[in-house]
Write an enzyme that holds these catalytic residues in place. Structure first.
Site, PDB file in Angstrom:
ATOM      1  N   SER A  66       0.860  -1.094  -0.079  1.00 36.31           N
ATOM      2  CA  SER A  66       0.007   0.181  -0.117  1.00 36.31           C
ATOM      3  C   SER A  66       0.664   1.006  -0.010  1.00 36.31           C
ATOM      4  O   SER A  66       2.100   1.305   0.158  1.00 36.31           O
ATOM      5  CB  SER A  66      -1.005   0.134   1.480  1.00 36.31           C
ATOM      6  N   ILE A 124       3.140   4.431  -0.232  1.00 36.27           N
ATOM      7  CA  ILE A 124       4.348   4.937  -1.036  1.00 36.27           C
ATOM      8  C   ILE A 124       4.990   3.799  -1.728  1.00 36.27           C
ATOM      9  O   ILE A 124       5.339   3.980  -2.767  1.00 36.27           O
ATOM     10  CB  ILE A 124       5.151   5.492  -0.055  1.00 36.27           C
ATOM     11  N   SER A 168      11.480   9.791   7.584  1.00 35.81           N
ATOM     12  CA  SER A 168      10.413  10.289   7.943  1.00 35.81           C
ATOM     13  C   SER A 168      10.751  11.654   8.647  1.00 35.81           C
ATOM     14  O   SER A 168      11.705  12.161   8.939  1.00 35.81           O
ATOM     15  CB  SER A 168       9.478   9.786   9.016  1.00 35.81           C
ATOM     16  N   TYR A 204       8.548   6.347  17.559  1.00 34.33           N
ATOM     17  CA  TYR A 204       8.646   6.189  16.193  1.00 34.33           C
ATOM     18  C   TYR A 204       9.672   7.114  15.755  1.00 34.33           C
ATOM     19  O   TYR A 204      10.377   6.992  14.596  1.00 34.33           O
ATOM     20  CB  TYR A 204       7.182   6.744  15.640  1.00 34.33           C
TER      21      TYR A 204
END
Length: 291
Positions: A11, A13, A137, A151
């Site tokens: 799914s 990217i 990220s 994260y």
């Protein structure tokens, strides 16, 4: 024809990146942990008459990584481009988030990319060329938000690894790029919000705050950019040898980095909280001491 291996293609990217490389006629190995998640990727590939291979690969498992990469290389030769895209997100307080969830973040986002890189590097060194794209990220490049520490830590660790790897493999003709996307409408956004929303509410010292963050994440996900834009950035980074090691992806990511230049955390936090409250309502007041 370039051989491209991409992880996390079920799914978001990863899916869009696999299609983007396939449209160029590259030999694409679009890896998924669970073959059942490949249905949308295969449907869209058939609709565009694109050819790609969909190996099963779990980046958290040494045996799975070795078997998948060996099979790809035995069939088609060394991998030219590795895109370490597979990732997960979980939110929770530093004090009380279950450690197994925290370890899952590191195992996938950091150790998974390391496993994959080690698997393809011997072939790249032997050939004297190759590109490794680590999809990190914005969270790993900027300040960590409440309940997002684990994260952010996993992505910051990936950024540090990318820096060392960049310096180590450059003499062998291998490039490393660490892309840092902002908000994109990927499954990781939806799953993060869902996991946060599913946490118990009102029973622990951080639960109300955690539920508040869930509302904020849900609103952010609603306005996230199309993952196809991130895929285009990945393809561009592979093509352009002048792409900086750390490259922000998305207008929000670029704007955030400009805003944060030289700003201390203590000054940034109130502005973040103001933004979060504008989307999720007032931040809950902590329970009285001793509760």
């Amino acid at each position: 024809m370039t051989a491209v291996l991409i992880t996390g293609c079920g799914s978001g990217i990863g899916l869009e990146t696999a299609l983007a490389f396939a449209r160029r006629g590259d030999r694409v190995h679009a890896c998924v942990r669970n073959p059942a998640t490949a249905e949308e990727l295969l449907r869209r590939a058939r609709a565009e008459d694109l050819t790609l291979d969909v190996p099963q690969l779990d980046v958290t498992d040494d045996t799975s990584v070795t078997a998948a990469v060996t099979a790809v290389q035995d069939r088609n030769g060394p991998v030219d481009v590795l895109v370490n895209n597979a990732g997960v997100d979980r939110t929770g307080p530093v004090e009380t988030m279950p450690l197994d969830q925290a370890r899952t973040l590191m195992e996938t986002n950091y150790w998974g990319a390391l496993r994959m890189s080690r698997a393809v590097l011997p072939g790249m060194r032997a050939r004297g060329s190759g590109v490794i794209v680590n999809v990190s990220s914005l969270a790993g490049r900027t300040f960590a938000v409440p309940h997002g520490g684990f994260y952010a830590a996993s992505k910051a660790a990936l950024g540090a690894l990318s820096e060392a790897l960049y310096a180590e493999v450059q003499p062998f003709g291998i490039r490393v790029v660490c892309l840092e996307p902002g908000s994109f409408a990927s499954a990781i956004q939806r799953k993060s919000a869902a996991c946060t929303a599913g946490q118990p509410s009102g029973t622990g010292p951080y639960d109300a705050d955690h539920a508040w963050l869930s509302r904020f994440l849900t609103r952010v996900a609603e306005g996230a950019a199309d993952c196809a834009e991130a895929a285009e950035a990945i393809v561009a980074a592979v093509d352009d040898p002048d792409t900086p090691l750390h490259t922000a992806v998305g207008k929000d990511a670029e704007a955030a980095l400009r805003f944060l230049a030289g700003v201390p955390y203590e000054q940034w936090l109130p502005s973040f909280l103001d933004q979060a409250q504008s989307l999720a309502g007032p931040r809950p007041v902590p329970p009285p001491a001793g509760h």
